[in-house]
Design a protein around this motif. Structure first.
Motif, PDB file in Angstrom:
ATOM      1  N   THR A 222       0.797  -1.228   0.000  1.00 43.16           N
ATOM      2  CA  THR A 222       0.000   0.000   0.000  1.00 43.16           C
ATOM      3  C   THR A 222       0.829   1.278   0.000  1.00 43.16           C
ATOM      4  O   THR A 222       0.719   2.108  -0.914  1.00 43.16           O
ATOM      5  N   GLU A 223       1.648   1.485   1.003  1.00 45.60           N
ATOM      6  CA  GLU A 223       2.384   2.747   1.122  1.00 45.60           C
ATOM      7  C   GLU A 223       3.417   2.913  -0.003  1.00 45.60           C
ATOM      8  O   GLU A 223       3.525   3.982  -0.599  1.00 45.60           O
TER       9      GLU A 223
ATOM     10  N   PHE B 282       1.586 -13.287  12.527  1.00 41.77           N
ATOM     11  CA  PHE B 282       2.609 -13.411  11.485  1.00 41.77           C
ATOM     12  C   PHE B 282       2.306 -12.429  10.358  1.00 41.77           C
ATOM     13  O   PHE B 282       1.228 -12.483   9.754  1.00 41.77           O
ATOM     14  N   VAL B 283       3.257 -11.555  10.091  1.00 39.86           N
ATOM     15  CA  VAL B 283       3.112 -10.539   9.048  1.00 39.86           C
ATOM     16  C   VAL B 283       4.417 -10.452   8.279  1.00 39.86           C
ATOM     17  O   VAL B 283       5.387 -11.161   8.579  1.00 39.86           O
ATOM     18  N   TYR B 284       4.458  -9.558   7.282  1.00 42.03           N
ATOM     19  CA  TYR B 284       5.710  -9.303   6.589  1.00 42.03           C
ATOM     20  C   TYR B 284       6.521  -8.279   7.382  1.00 42.03           C
ATOM     21  O   TYR B 284       5.966  -7.425   8.094  1.00 42.03           O
ATOM     22  N   ARG B 285       7.829  -8.347   7.241  1.00 39.68           N
ATOM     23  CA  ARG B 285       8.680  -7.400   7.967  1.00 39.68           C
ATOM     24  C   ARG B 285       8.339  -5.955   7.600  1.00 39.68           C
ATOM     25  O   ARG B 285       8.374  -5.069   8.459  1.00 39.68           O
ATOM     26  N   THR B 286       7.984  -5.717   6.340  1.00 39.54           N
ATOM     27  CA  THR B 286       7.647  -4.357   5.923  1.00 39.54           C
ATOM     28  C   THR B 286       6.421  -3.830   6.654  1.00 39.54           C
ATOM     29  O   THR B 286       6.343  -2.637   6.956  1.00 39.54           O
ATOM     30  N   ASP B 287       5.463  -4.708   6.946  1.00 37.78           N
ATOM     31  CA  ASP B 287       4.273  -4.288   7.688  1.00 37.78           C
ATOM     32  C   ASP B 287       4.633  -3.967   9.135  1.00 37.78           C
ATOM     33  O   ASP B 287       4.163  -2.978   9.698  1.00 37.78           O
ATOM     34  N   ALA B 288       5.458  -4.822   9.740  1.00 31.97           N
ATOM     35  CA  ALA B 288       5.861  -4.604  11.122  1.00 31.97           C
ATOM     36  C   ALA B 288       6.583  -3.268  11.277  1.00 31.97           C
ATOM     37  O   ALA B 288       6.412  -2.576  12.287  1.00 31.97           O
ATOM     38  N   GLU B 289       7.354  -2.882  10.277  1.00 30.00           N
ATOM     39  CA  GLU B 289       8.096  -1.622  10.327  1.00 30.00           C
ATOM     40  C   GLU B 289       7.165  -0.419  10.384  1.00 30.00           C
ATOM     41  O   GLU B 289       7.503   0.614  10.953  1.00 30.00           O
ATOM     42  N   LEU B 290       5.998  -0.547   9.787  1.00 31.00           N
ATOM     43  CA  LEU B 290       5.041   0.564   9.765  1.00 31.00           C
ATOM     44  C   LEU B 290       4.453   0.850  11.145  1.00 31.00           C
ATOM     45  O   LEU B 290       3.988   1.962  11.406  1.00 31.00           O
TER      46      LEU B 290
END
Length: 253
Positions: free
Chosen positions: A37-38, A188-196
């Motif tokens: 998304t971002e 469980f998510v993607y690392r990019t999501d966790a960073e947000l």
């Protein structure tokens, strides 16, 4: 001339003047995995800057939901998936142009927990502890991160023992929300999501035992903007677009 007629005449002239611009504008509809998304919103703006007259409209959701929409006839020009399996389905259903399919990015699956929480599982095995009551995962049928998660837990022989604790989400972003709000003890998510949401969730470990997370893009077979759609897919490989993806944490495929 009557003032009202003068106003109407002016409005008509303005409409006529705007007509060529409206006719020349090319709208591109891109259905993309929610985890993009971002990054894609920024890439879309940059693509428009390179293509005056082009307007990119995004539809973000779980990859499986998006391909279902396309199969059912949704007017889409480009499809971007968070896994190969969903893209394979689109090719098999003949709704995607296989010749335009390309992998442009990669990602990593991570286990996360609320930033503020008592029960913090340090390992996959800790998920079986009584204090861990709920674990958020993506729906297997439509959410790629759910299937990656099952591979991880299957490899650790934990899927069946943990099934009673699993809370299924409609997208990777919903998994993230469940964890951020403290409604589950882990997810469980993607690392990019966790960073947000690193102020609301903490990464506990990088998951192992799943197939590589790669993002393919392809032009939809019935696209009314096929040439522009191909340009968008190609743009994903430019230094500019790859720089945006890297800044949001995506890796090379």
């Amino acid at each position: 001339m009557n003032p009202l007629r003068r106003l109407m005449a002016t409005a008509a002239l303005c409409a006529l003047a705007a007509a060529p611009l409206m006719a020349s504008a090319q709208q591109l509809t891109v259905s993309a995995a929610a985890s993009l998304t971002e990054a894609f919103r920024e890439i879309g703006t940059r693509f428009e800057a390179h293509k005056p007259g082009a307007a990119v409209r995004f539809n973000f959701a779980a990859s499986g939901v998006l391909i279902q929409q396309i199969v059912q006839g949704a007017p889409v020009d480009v499809f971007v998936s968070a896994d190969q399996e969903t893209m394979d389905r689109g090719v098999k259903e003949k709704v995607l142009d296989a010749a335009t399919r390309r992998d442009f990015a990669g990602n990593t699956v991570v286990m996360v927990a609320p930033a503020q929480g008592a029960a913090v599982p340090a390992t996959l095995a800790d998920l079986a502890k009584p204090e861990v009551r709920r674990i958020a995962v993506g729906k297997l049928a439509t959410v790629p991160v759910g299937r990656y998660t099952k591979q991880v837990l299957d490899a650790a022989r934990l899927w069946e023992p943990l099934e009673p604790k699993l809370v299924y989400a409609d997208s990777v972003r919903q998994v993230l929300d469940y964890v951020a709000r403290g409604e589950v003890e882990a997810g469980f998510v993607y690392r990019t999501d966790a960073e947000l949401m690193k102020d609301k969730v903490r990464v506990l470990l990088a998951a192992q035992g799943h197939t590589p997370v790669t993002y393919p893009a392809a032009v939809v077979s019935d696209s009314r903007q096929a040439a522009l759609a191909r340009e968008f897919v190609n743009f994903l490989f430019t230094t500019e677009a790859q720089g945006v993806l890297a800044r949001y944490g995506f890796s090379k495929p």
